[in-house]
Design an enzyme around this catalytic site. Structure first.
Site, PDB file in Angstrom:
ATOM      1  N   LEU A  44       0.778  -1.238   0.000  1.00  0.00           N
ATOM      2  CA  LEU A  44       0.000   0.000   0.000  1.00  0.00           C
ATOM      3  C   LEU A  44       0.814   1.296   0.000  1.00  0.00           C
ATOM      4  O   LEU A  44       0.252   2.369   0.199  1.00  0.00           O
ATOM      5  CB  LEU A  44      -1.019   0.031   1.154  1.00  0.00           C
ATOM      6  CG  LEU A  44      -2.033  -1.118   1.142  1.00  0.00           C
ATOM      7  CD1 LEU A  44      -2.944  -1.023   2.350  1.00  0.00           C
ATOM      8  CD2 LEU A  44      -2.836  -1.120  -0.152  1.00  0.00           C
ATOM      9  N   ASP A  45       2.114   1.209  -0.237  1.00  0.00           N
ATOM     10  CA  ASP A  45       2.910   2.428  -0.358  1.00  0.00           C
ATOM     11  C   ASP A  45       4.135   2.197  -1.243  1.00  0.00           C
ATOM     12  O   ASP A  45       5.243   2.629  -0.920  1.00  0.00           O
ATOM     13  CB  ASP A  45       3.331   2.953   1.020  1.00  0.00           C
ATOM     14  CG  ASP A  45       3.841   4.387   0.967  1.00  0.00           C
ATOM     15  OD1 ASP A  45       3.451   5.136   0.047  1.00  0.00           O
ATOM     16  OD2 ASP A  45       4.641   4.765   1.853  1.00  0.00           O
ATOM     17  N   ILE A  46       3.925   1.530  -2.371  1.00  0.00           N
ATOM     18  CA  ILE A  46       5.032   1.281  -3.287  1.00  0.00           C
ATOM     19  C   ILE A  46       5.304   2.559  -4.068  1.00  0.00           C
ATOM     20  O   ILE A  46       4.389   3.178  -4.611  1.00  0.00           O
ATOM     21  CB  ILE A  46       4.721   0.106  -4.229  1.00  0.00           C
ATOM     22  CG1 ILE A  46       4.552  -1.175  -3.407  1.00  0.00           C
ATOM     23  CG2 ILE A  46       5.824  -0.060  -5.286  1.00  0.00           C
ATOM     24  CD1 ILE A  46       4.058  -2.366  -4.196  1.00  0.00           C
ATOM     25  N   ASN A  74      10.733   3.512  -1.833  1.00  0.00           N
ATOM     26  CA  ASN A  74      10.601   2.246  -1.118  1.00  0.00           C
ATOM     27  C   ASN A  74      11.127   1.052  -1.913  1.00  0.00           C
ATOM     28  O   ASN A  74      10.903  -0.083  -1.532  1.00  0.00           O
ATOM     29  CB  ASN A  74       9.148   2.015  -0.707  1.00  0.00           C
ATOM     30  CG  ASN A  74       8.712   2.989   0.371  1.00  0.00           C
ATOM     31  OD1 ASN A  74       9.538   3.577   1.058  1.00  0.00           O
ATOM     32  ND2 ASN A  74       7.423   3.174   0.516  1.00  0.00           N
ATOM     33  N   THR A 107       0.422   8.139  -1.224  1.00  0.00           N
ATOM     34  CA  THR A 107       1.463   8.951  -1.833  1.00  0.00           C
ATOM     35  C   THR A 107       0.955   9.421  -3.184  1.00  0.00           C
ATOM     36  O   THR A 107       0.718   8.607  -4.085  1.00  0.00           O
ATOM     37  CB  THR A 107       2.770   8.142  -1.991  1.00  0.00           C
ATOM     38  OG1 THR A 107       3.194   7.692  -0.695  1.00  0.00           O
ATOM     39  CG2 THR A 107       3.866   9.006  -2.604  1.00  0.00           C
TER      40      THR A 107
END
Length: 187
Positions: free
Chosen positions: A73-75, A79, A112
Site C-alpha cells: 500500500l505504499d510502493i 521504497n 502517496t
C-alpha cells in the site's frame, strides 16, 4: 505477518517488539540506494533493460507478499532499494496491512500522490484495496522511471482519462513493455 514472507527481494524482518506504546520491526541492514536516486540522476528515462532487470524480481517478491494475504500500500521509488548489482529490495511496510477481500481493512492510512490508485482515495465498498492496488503503484513507479513524471491523478482520470498511452510519449521502449505499464495504470 511480514516476518513470514521469505523472499530475497522483500526486506527481512529480524525481530518485532513492543515499546513506548508502539510496535517496532527490526530489519536487516542493506547497502545500496533507493530507485528515486537513480530516477533523479537520469531525469527518468531509465532504459528498458534496466527496468526489466529490476522489476520482475520485485514483482515476484510482491507476489509472495500477496500470497501471505498482505498488501504493501505504499510502493514508490523511495521504497524500492537497489543493492549492488541492481538487485531490488522492497522496503517500508509501515502502511502494510492484511488483505480482506471486499472489505476496507484497518491500519494506517498512507497515500502517496502520484502512486496511489483511486481505491486509496475513496471509501467505496465497490472499490476495495487488493493486490491491484500495489500493481497500480508499481506501474506508476515505472511510469516515473520512463518519463520522469508520475502519471496523472486517478481522481481526475476516473472522470475523463486524458492521459496519453506511454507509446505516444516514450521512445526507445518496446510496445509490449509500455502496454503492460499502461494496463497496470488502468483506473
Amino acid at each position: 505477518a511480514l516476518a513470514r514472507v521469505n523472499h530475497p527481494n522483500i526486506v527481512s524482518v529480524v525481530n518485532v517488539f513492543r515499546a513506548n506504546d508502539t510496535v517496532y520491526m527490526v530489519m536487516r541492514y542493506e547497502h545500496g540506494k533507493d530507485l528515486r536516486w537513480y530516477i533523479k540522476r537520469k531525469d527518468g528515462h531509465l532504459g528498458e533493460n534496466v527496468l526489466r532487470a529490476v522489476f520482475p524480481p520485485l514483482l515476484l517478491g510482491l507476489k509472495g507478499v500477496h500470497a501471505n494475504k498482505l498488501l504493501h500500500l505504499d510502493i514508490k521509488p523511495a521504497n524500492i532499494f537497489l543493492r549492488p548489482g541492481g538487485n531490488p529490495l522492497l522496503l517500508d511496510f509501515g502502511a502494510a496491512r492484511q488483505a480482506v477481500v471486499g472489505e476496507r481493512t484497518g491500519g494506517p492510512f498512507t497515500l502517496t500522490l502520484g502512486f496511489a490508485p483511486i481505491e486509496q482515495y475513496v471509501k467505496d465498498p465497490s472499490m476495495p484495496e487488493g493486490p491491484r492496488t500495489d500493481i497500480y503503484a508499481v506501474a506508476a513507479t515505472l511510469h516515473l522511471a520512463i518519463t520522469g513524471k508520475p502519471p496523472a491523478s486517478p481522481t481526475a482520470r476516473i472522470v475523463a482519462d486524458t492521459m496519453p498511452p506511454l507509446g505516444d510519449v516514450a521512445k526507445g521502449y518496446s510496445e509490449r513493455f509500455l502496454d503492460g505499464v499502461d494496463r497496470g495504470l488502468a483506473v
